[in-house]
Design an enzyme around this catalytic site. Structure first.
Site, PDB file in Angstrom:
ATOM      1  N   MET A 150      35.688  25.571  28.430  1.00 42.65           N
ATOM      2  CA  MET A 150      37.048  26.106  28.351  1.00 42.65           C
ATOM      3  C   MET A 150      37.297  26.642  26.936  1.00 42.65           C
ATOM      4  SD  MET A 150      39.405  23.971  30.919  1.00 42.65           S
ATOM      5  CE  MET A 150      39.760  22.582  29.901  1.00 42.65           C
TER       6      MET A 150
ATOM      7  N   HIS B 100      32.713  23.762  19.983  1.00 42.62           N
ATOM      8  CA  HIS B 100      32.315  22.933  18.851  1.00 42.62           C
ATOM      9  C   HIS B 100      30.858  22.551  19.034  1.00 42.62           C
ATOM     10  CE1 HIS B 100      32.774  19.707  21.734  1.00 42.62           C
ATOM     11  NE2 HIS B 100      34.017  20.100  21.961  1.00 42.62           N
TER      12      HIS B 100
ATOM     13  N   HIS C 269      29.499  21.631  22.499  1.00 38.70           N
ATOM     14  CA  HIS C 269      29.157  22.751  23.399  1.00 38.70           C
ATOM     15  C   HIS C 269      27.837  23.394  22.964  1.00 38.70           C
ATOM     16  CE1 HIS C 269      33.702  22.835  23.732  1.00 38.70           C
ATOM     17  NE2 HIS C 269      33.334  22.732  24.987  1.00 38.70           N
TER      18      HIS C 269
ATOM     19  N   GLY D  37      28.533  17.870  29.550  1.00 40.98           N
ATOM     20  CA  GLY D  37      28.456  16.754  28.594  1.00 40.98           C
ATOM     21  C   GLY D  37      28.827  15.424  29.250  1.00 40.98           C
ATOM     22  N   GLU D  38      28.214  14.359  28.764  1.00 34.43           N
ATOM     23  CA  GLU D  38      28.519  13.020  29.293  1.00 34.43           C
ATOM     24  C   GLU D  38      29.858  12.489  28.796  1.00 34.43           C
ATOM     25  OE1 GLU D  38      25.181  10.497  28.438  1.00 34.43           O
ATOM     26  OE2 GLU D  38      24.166  11.072  30.292  1.00 34.43           O
TER      27      GLU D  38
ATOM     28  N   GLN E  96      33.694  13.534  35.396  1.00 35.96           N
ATOM     29  CA  GLN E  96      33.553  14.935  35.825  1.00 35.96           C
ATOM     30  C   GLN E  96      32.097  15.233  36.193  1.00 35.96           C
ATOM     31  OE1 GLN E  96      35.378  18.524  33.820  1.00 35.96           O
ATOM     32  NE2 GLN E  96      33.407  18.600  32.825  1.00 35.96           N
TER      33      GLN E  96
ATOM     34  N   ARG F 197      40.041  19.023  21.766  1.00 39.40           N
ATOM     35  CA  ARG F 197      41.350  18.448  21.461  1.00 39.40           C
ATOM     36  C   ARG F 197      41.416  17.871  20.048  1.00 39.40           C
ATOM     37  NH1 ARG F 197      44.206  17.233  26.549  1.00 39.40           N
ATOM     38  NH2 ARG F 197      42.844  18.059  28.151  1.00 39.40           N
TER      39      ARG F 197
HETATM   40  O1  PAF Z   1      34.622  20.217  30.871  1.00 36.97           O
HETATM   41  C1  PAF Z   1      35.222  21.280  30.818  1.00 36.97           C
HETATM   42  O2  PAF Z   1      35.312  21.937  29.775  1.00 36.97           O
HETATM   43  C2  PAF Z   1      35.892  21.829  32.076  1.00 36.97           C
HETATM   44  O3  PAF Z   1      36.422  20.797  32.845  1.00 36.97           O
HETATM   45  C3  PAF Z   1      34.975  22.737  32.911  1.00 36.97           C
HETATM   46  C4  PAF Z   1      33.794  21.977  33.459  1.00 36.97           C
HETATM   47  C5  PAF Z   1      34.490  23.902  32.062  1.00 36.97           C
HETATM   48  C6  PAF Z   1      35.738  23.296  34.101  1.00 36.97           C
HETATM   49  O4  PAF Z   1      36.846  24.042  33.699  1.00 36.97           O
END
Ligand code: PAF
Length: 283
Positions: A30, A34, A37, A149-150, A155, A189
């Site tokens: 999203m 950083h 990612h 990521g863990e 998720q 965040r």
């Molecule tokens: O983890 C995230 O940044 C989001 O939840 C994702 C997987 C990109 C879906 O919008």
């Protein structure tokens, strides 16, 4: 580095890459990128021939409009960071209408209970939104492997379930949590925290480390009570939940069973900003 804003142009480029027998990796994000990612991107570059990074702040996974509005958006900085990594990346930067059409709505999913605990309990409809966007990204990119990521462990488990339930034929790769020097899990965040509170927030990780240590000798109830008391003594941080859960089913654990895998999870607020973290427990 190529930037695609339209699905059709990206799909055309992907068809070419696939026809050459190359493998495709997807790193969904999203934005507000950083080091966490970037480590996903590095894993993807090692494991696949062509890497697509998607940047899309997905409205359907926010249950709170204020949180959506305040979510950091830094597209220029993101592109510069990716370009500095390698010029070979493809970036997919769609608008909401490009990805969703006229109706920006979630599909409803049954993730067999995984969506009903922890984040699912506190963020209404969150995982329907995540499932909807990830499914759309997978259908557009058709990656061989996708990297998550863990830090967002629930998720990750839900996306694994999604690919099984919908037969999406994508290998899901979970990547370790990256931390700041203080121990705070890297997150977009964190950018919203004052430098003082950024240091304070490392308390979340240090509590998880202590919980891991206690897991060897104390009961789940004793550890949970200890965590709650520790947060009570720490007025800048407000604990939303602490849970010890089975790593596979994410079901809350009352009593540990030898041989099962467990993780401890925390969600807490600092300065009105919600942070999550988790740790694997030895058993
Ligand atoms: O983890 C995230 O940044 C989001 O939840 C994702 C997987 C990109 C879906 O919008």
């Amino acid at each position: 580095m190529q930037v695609f804003r339209e699905k059709d142009a990206l799909k055309q480029a992907i068809r070419k890459v696939k026809s050459e027998g190359k493998t495709l990796g997807l790193v969904p994000t999203m934005g507000a990128l950083h080091e966490g990612h970037i480590s996903l991107v590095r894993n993807a570059l090692i494991e696949t021939d062509q890497v697509v990074v998607s940047i899309f702040v997905n409205p359907t996974q926010f249950d709170n409009s204020d949180d959506l509005e305040k979510y950091p958006r830094t597209p220029e900085k993101d592109l510069a960071l990716l370009e500095a990594e390698t010029k070979d990346l493809w970036v997919f930067l769609p608008s909401a209408s490009e990805l969703y059409g006229n109706e920006v709505l979630s599909e409803k999913f049954d993730f067999e209970g995984l969506e009903q605990v922890m984040e699912g309990k506190f963020r209404n409809g969150h995982f329907d939104g995540v499932g909807t966007v990830v499914k759309r990204l997978f259908e557009t990119v058709r990656p061989d492997k996708a990297f998550f990521g863990e830090k967002d462990y629930q998720q990750l488990q839900i996306i694994r379930k999604l690919t099984r339930l919908k037969e999406l034929n994508v290998e899901i790769i979970g990547c370790p949590i990256l931390r700041e020097e203080s121990g705070l899990a890297r997150s977009s965040r964190n950018e919203r925290l004052s430098s003082e509170n950024r240091k304070e927030a490392a308390f979340i990780y240090h509590t998880l480390l202590k919980a891991r240590e206690l897991f060897g000798t104390k009961s789940v109830k004793e550890i949970t009570d200890w965590v709650k008391k520790s947060f009570d003594k720490h007025p800048t941080l407000e604990l939303e939940y602490f849970e010890i859960a089975d790593s596979e089913t994410l079901k809350k654990t009352e009593h540990k069973i030898k041989g099962n895998q467990y993780r401890a999870f925390i969600a807490a607020y600092i300065e009105g900003i919600r942070l999550i973290d988790n740790i694997a427990l030895d058993n």
